[in-house]
Write an enzyme that holds these catalytic residues in place. Structure first.
Site, short mmCIF file in Angstrom:
data_model
loop_
_atom_site.label_atom_id
_atom_site.label_comp_id
_atom_site.label_asym_id
_atom_site.label_seq_id
_atom_site.Cartn_x
_atom_site.Cartn_y
_atom_site.Cartn_z
N GLU A 177 -1.16 -7.75 2.44
CA GLU A 177 -0.96 -6.31 2.25
C GLU A 177 0.02 -5.77 3.27
O GLU A 177 -0.17 -5.90 4.49
CB GLU A 177 -2.28 -5.54 2.39
CG GLU A 177 -2.06 -4.05 2.07
CD GLU A 177 -3.21 -3.15 2.48
OE1 GLU A 177 -3.47 -2.18 1.74
OE2 GLU A 177 -3.83 -3.40 3.52
N SER A 223 -7.12 4.52 -1.79
CA SER A 223 -6.88 3.08 -1.61
C SER A 223 -8.11 2.25 -1.94
O SER A 223 -7.99 1.12 -2.43
CB SER A 223 -6.43 2.79 -0.18
OG SER A 223 -5.15 3.32 0.06
N ASP A 240 2.03 2.89 3.31
CA ASP A 240 1.17 4.04 3.01
C ASP A 240 1.09 5.01 4.19
O ASP A 240 1.17 6.22 4.01
CB ASP A 240 -0.22 3.53 2.64
CG ASP A 240 -1.23 4.65 2.41
OD1 ASP A 240 -1.03 5.43 1.47
OD2 ASP A 240 -2.20 4.73 3.18
N THR A 281 -8.26 -1.92 1.66
CA THR A 281 -7.79 -2.96 0.75
C THR A 281 -8.41 -4.32 1.04
O THR A 281 -9.04 -4.91 0.15
CB THR A 281 -6.25 -3.04 0.76
OG1 THR A 281 -5.72 -1.79 0.32
CG2 THR A 281 -5.76 -4.15 -0.17
N HIS A 284 2.10 8.94 4.18
CA HIS A 284 1.22 10.05 4.58
C HIS A 284 1.88 10.91 5.64
O HIS A 284 1.67 12.13 5.69
CB HIS A 284 -0.11 9.51 5.11
CG HIS A 284 -1.08 9.09 4.05
ND1 HIS A 284 -1.62 9.97 3.13
CD2 HIS A 284 -1.60 7.87 3.74
CE1 HIS A 284 -2.44 9.31 2.32
NE2 HIS A 284 -2.44 8.03 2.67
N ASP A 334 0.84 -1.20 0.00
CA ASP A 334 0.00 0.00 0.00
C ASP A 334 0.88 1.25 0.00
O ASP A 334 1.71 1.44 0.88
CB ASP A 334 -0.91 0.01 1.23
CG ASP A 334 -2.09 0.95 1.08
OD1 ASP A 334 -1.89 2.08 0.59
OD2 ASP A 334 -3.21 0.57 1.46
N HIS A 368 -1.13 2.49 -5.21
CA HIS A 368 -0.78 3.85 -5.61
C HIS A 368 0.53 4.18 -4.93
O HIS A 368 1.07 3.37 -4.18
CB HIS A 368 -1.86 4.86 -5.17
CG HIS A 368 -2.20 4.73 -3.71
ND1 HIS A 368 -1.35 5.18 -2.71
CD2 HIS A 368 -3.26 4.16 -3.08
CE1 HIS A 368 -1.86 4.90 -1.53
NE2 HIS A 368 -3.03 4.28 -1.73
#
Length: 433
Positions: free
Chosen positions: A256, A83, A261, A136, A265, A35, A304
């Site tokens: 995952e 996501s 991610d 996800t 962030h 992620d 992404h």
């Protein structure tokens, strides 16, 4: 003599039938999502993991398995996905709007790879470092108009069934607060459905069979950096593969690395490299598994990229990623320690990062440690790590750049070149019939 010939013909036919069955047996599918893991993350990990004693920069497991690239745009005109929309594309083969959980614009359910697999008598499993009802995993197991409806999504893991069976035979991750609520105890309901349950990751060894539910944190698992279990994704994957394999049934396993991610962030490079290290160990384990179980396919990609990570900043042609190996704790954890002992802030900093600070920076560190706001100190710590490593960021959000595709094992050649994220799912659907 005639009966002998007939027997030989029957035996040969039987052997051929067995061979054909072996060749056409459904492959196991291991679907891995990093992620937020855009190309800069795998590049950074290469240099982070580099052996300084050698002149050559060693390739990583990511370099070895790279097969293509994928575009990630959602089904609108923004080009930048969240996501949920990305996971919906990766789970259903159909693009949708940002926030969608396996639903289209008309709020109609889209069949997921897991639902398709369950109908074809596969076993299924989910291993994540977020809560298991996060965007996800939810896009593979549920249908909802908004990723934010966490309780509804958790409830659907009981109600969403195929042929009377829950969509996932195995779920490992976090999310206790969503599954044990004042108004409903989903864990008890799963127990009633014969799921084995554990709430402590130290008790992974107590799982002996499917179905299995492991919720190892209130929400997401603790970050890898500074954790008692820095390779917790790898640990959970090991047990998941063990349980799925002993069933002697084809399976689809979603893995995952959720918190890459979250690091992006937060614009936290030390956090990101620790998560990448856990993912690298996990992918290495999966590759070794496939070498022993060749009728298995691994496909990995990212939903992404997050944060606009760049290597090299301040107009210097340099990135000092290996310094990050010296960082022992998350910036927020460092800030908490410093605020308890503001007079020793620099000593705590140096002991846990190995990075030298100027006299002015040391004074600022001490001053911020004596103030009540931990956010200012945490931001200062991340900034100093970025400056020392020459790491840059462009956003706190997502970006629209293409992401990598990796594949290994049976049918891996079907995932080469450029594709869009929904193409990946469509190709996997064809392998699950």
């Amino acid at each position: 003599m005639k009966w002998i010939i007939t027997a030989l013909i029957c035996l040969t036919s039987s052997i051929n039938s067995m061979a054909i069955a072996a060749e056409t047996k459904h492959p196991n599918i291991i679907y891995i999502i990093g992620d937020g893991m855009g190309p800069a993350y795998t590049t950074a990990y290469r240099y982070f993991a580099d052996n300084p004693a050698t002149k050559t920069v060693e390739s990583t497991i990511f370099d070895q398995l790279l097969t293509g690239m994928a575009s990630t745009y959602p089904d609108d005109d923004t080009y930048v996905t969240d996501s949920a929309a990305a996971a919906t594309a990766l789970a259903t083969g159909t693009k949708s709007y940002n926030g969608a959980i396996a639903m289209d614009h008309e709020k109609q359910h889209l069949t997921t790879l897991f639902e398709h697999a369950k109908a074809a008598h596969f076993n299924t499993g989910v291993v994540v470092t977020s809560q298991i009802n996060h965007a996800t995993p939810a896009s593979f197991l549920s249908h909802n108009e908004s990723r934010r409806n966490y309780d509804d999504i958790a409830d659907s893991y009981i109600h969403n069934t195929v042929k009377g069976r829950q969509i996932a035979d195995l779920m490992f991750g976090g999310g206790q607060q969503y599954f044990i609520r004042p108004n409903r105890n989903l864990v008890q309901e799963f127990n009633n459905l014969d799921y084995q349950y554990q709430s402590d990751i130290n008790d992974l060894h107590k799982f002996t069979r499917l179905p299995a539910l492991g919720l190892f944190a209130a929400k997401g698992l603790p970050p890898a950096l500074g954790s008692e279990h820095p390779t917790r994704l790898n640990q959970m994957t090991h047990k998941a593969l063990q349980l799925l394999t002993q069933e002697k049934t084809p399976f689809v396993l979603l893995i995952e690395a959720s918190q890459i991610d979250w690091c992006g962030h937060s614009n936290d490079i030390s956090c990101a490299m620790a998560e990448m290290d856990d993912l690298a160990a996990t992918v290495t384990q999966v590759k070794q598994y496939i070498d022993k179980h060749p009728n298995t396919l691994m496909v990995m990609t990212a939903d992404h990229s997050t944060g606009g990570l760049t290597l090299g900043s301040q107009n210097k042609y340099l990135w000092q990623g290996p310094i990050l190996k010296q960082v022992k704790l998350m910036p927020a954890a460092l800030a908490e320690m410093m605020q308890k002992q503001p007079d020793h802030a620099y000593q705590i900093w140096h002991n846990n990062t190995g990075i030298k600070l100027t006299d002015i920076a040391q004074a600022s560190l001490t001053k911020l440690s004596a103030e009540p706001d931990p956010e200012l100190l945490t931001h200062f710590i991340k900034t100093k790590i970025d400056q020392a490593t020459l790491t840059g960021w462009t956003t706190k959000g997502h970006t629209a750049i293409d992401v990598q595709v990796f594949a290994y094992g049976v049918e891996a050649d079907k995932f080469s070149g450029h594709m869009t994220n929904s193409d990946i799912a469509q190709r996997l659907f064809k392998l699950v019939q």
